[in-house]
Design an enzyme around this catalytic site. Structure first.
Site, PDB file in Angstrom:
ATOM      1  CG  HIS A   1      11.699  -2.704 -63.687  1.00 44.08           C
ATOM      2  ND1 HIS A   1      10.947  -1.829 -62.936  1.00 44.08           N
ATOM      3  CD2 HIS A   1      12.493  -1.934 -64.456  1.00 44.08           C
ATOM      4  CE1 HIS A   1      11.286  -0.586 -63.215  1.00 44.08           C
ATOM      5  NE2 HIS A   1      12.219  -0.621 -64.156  1.00 44.08           N
ATOM      6  N   GLY A   2       8.591  -4.688 -62.715  1.00 42.62           N
ATOM      7  CA  GLY A   2       7.440  -4.118 -62.024  1.00 42.62           C
ATOM      8  C   GLY A   2       7.781  -2.760 -61.429  1.00 42.62           C
ATOM      9  CD  GLN A   3       4.512   1.590 -58.428  1.00 36.53           C
ATOM     10  OE1 GLN A   3       4.270   1.008 -57.377  1.00 36.53           O
ATOM     11  NE2 GLN A   3       3.755   2.566 -58.908  1.00 36.53           N
ATOM     12  CB  SER A   4      11.363   0.591 -59.006  1.00 34.66           C
ATOM     13  OG  SER A   4      11.447   1.944 -59.428  1.00 34.66           O
TER      14      SER A   4
ATOM     15  CD  GLU B   1      15.705   2.747 -67.996  1.00 31.40           C
ATOM     16  OE1 GLU B   1      16.126   2.560 -69.164  1.00 31.40           O
ATOM     17  OE2 GLU B   1      14.508   2.866 -67.711  1.00 31.40           O
TER      18      GLU B   1
ATOM     19  CG  ASN C   1      14.636   4.580 -71.829  1.00 25.61           C
ATOM     20  OD1 ASN C   1      14.058   5.041 -72.808  1.00 25.61           O
ATOM     21  ND2 ASN C   1      14.474   5.079 -70.610  1.00 25.61           N
TER      22      ASN C   1
ATOM     23  CG  HIS D   1      15.932  -1.634 -66.634  1.00 23.56           C
ATOM     24  ND1 HIS D   1      15.685  -1.410 -65.306  1.00 23.56           N
ATOM     25  CD2 HIS D   1      16.897  -2.596 -66.680  1.00 23.56           C
ATOM     26  CE1 HIS D   1      16.468  -2.195 -64.570  1.00 23.56           C
ATOM     27  NE2 HIS D   1      17.203  -2.923 -65.383  1.00 23.56           N
TER      28      HIS D   1
END
Length: 206
Positions: free
Chosen positions: A10-13, A88, A160, A158
């Protein structure tokens, strides 16, 4: 027959930006995260890639990243399967804690072990090994058969949960996968043989 699997973190949260342990909490994307997801879609579009099926976690940062990618591809209506198996890693008691504050509280070495060891979980949480034991059975039962049948598949998840997949796909050791950094919003393109082995891998991070 092409057997295509694309993985994208995913993009930056909002919590990435604040340097917090996020795990199963559900913050939104930042403006940068939205831009990263759109850029991923543009990269895939430039490669003329389209998909037959999509998978993501039950967390909105992964779902929104996938949605923005598919929008760029003009595939907003693509069949999408959401499952918490792709969530995640659960950081347990340190979820929501600033990583610097965690180092002050528990010590640099202990936090490093929780973050970068393969099989030592934080209190109440999951190790990467435990995350893999959740992700890989789902991948082998649900995702891989679709890819092997010729369905071009994208997985937005995610850091991990994707490390778990990458470790299996690329046959990496625990030491090797722990050193693998995954950029936010960066597609990794795998082409597989009929047995699910990797024929080629292309990381669009360069």
């Amino acid at each position: 027959m092409e057997r295509l699997l694309v993985l994208v973190r995913h993009g930056q949260s909002e919590w990435n930006l604040k340097n917090l342990f996020t795990g199963w909490k559900d913050p939104d994307l930042t403006e940068q995260g939205v831009a990263e997801a759109k850029s991923a879609g543009e990269q895939l579009k430039d490669m003329k890639l389209e998909f037959d099926l999509a998978y993501t976690s039950v967390l909105q940062r992964a779902q929104k990243t996938l949605g923005l990618i598919l929008e760029e591809l003009g595939q907003q209506d693509l069949e999408t399967i959401r499952d918490q198996a792709l969530n995640e890693r659960d950081y347990g008691d340190i979820t929501g804690m600033n990583k610097d504050e965690a180092r002050e509280k528990f010590g640099e070495e202990q936090v490093h072990i929780w973050r970068r060891s393969y099989d030592v979980p934080p209190p109440g949480g999951e190790s990467l090994k435990m995350t893999s034991e959740r992700v890989l059975p789902y991948y082998r039962a649900e995702i891989l058969p679709q890819v092997l049948s010729g369905k071009r598949t994208i997985v937005a998840a995610h850091g991990n949960s994707l490390r778990s997949l990458i470790m299996d796909l690329e046959k990496l050791t625990p030491e090797q996968i722990l050193k693998r950094e995954l950029g936010t919003g960066t597609p990794i393109i795998y082409r597989l043989d009929e047995d699910g082995n990797v024929l080629s891998v292309e990381d669009l991070a360069g």
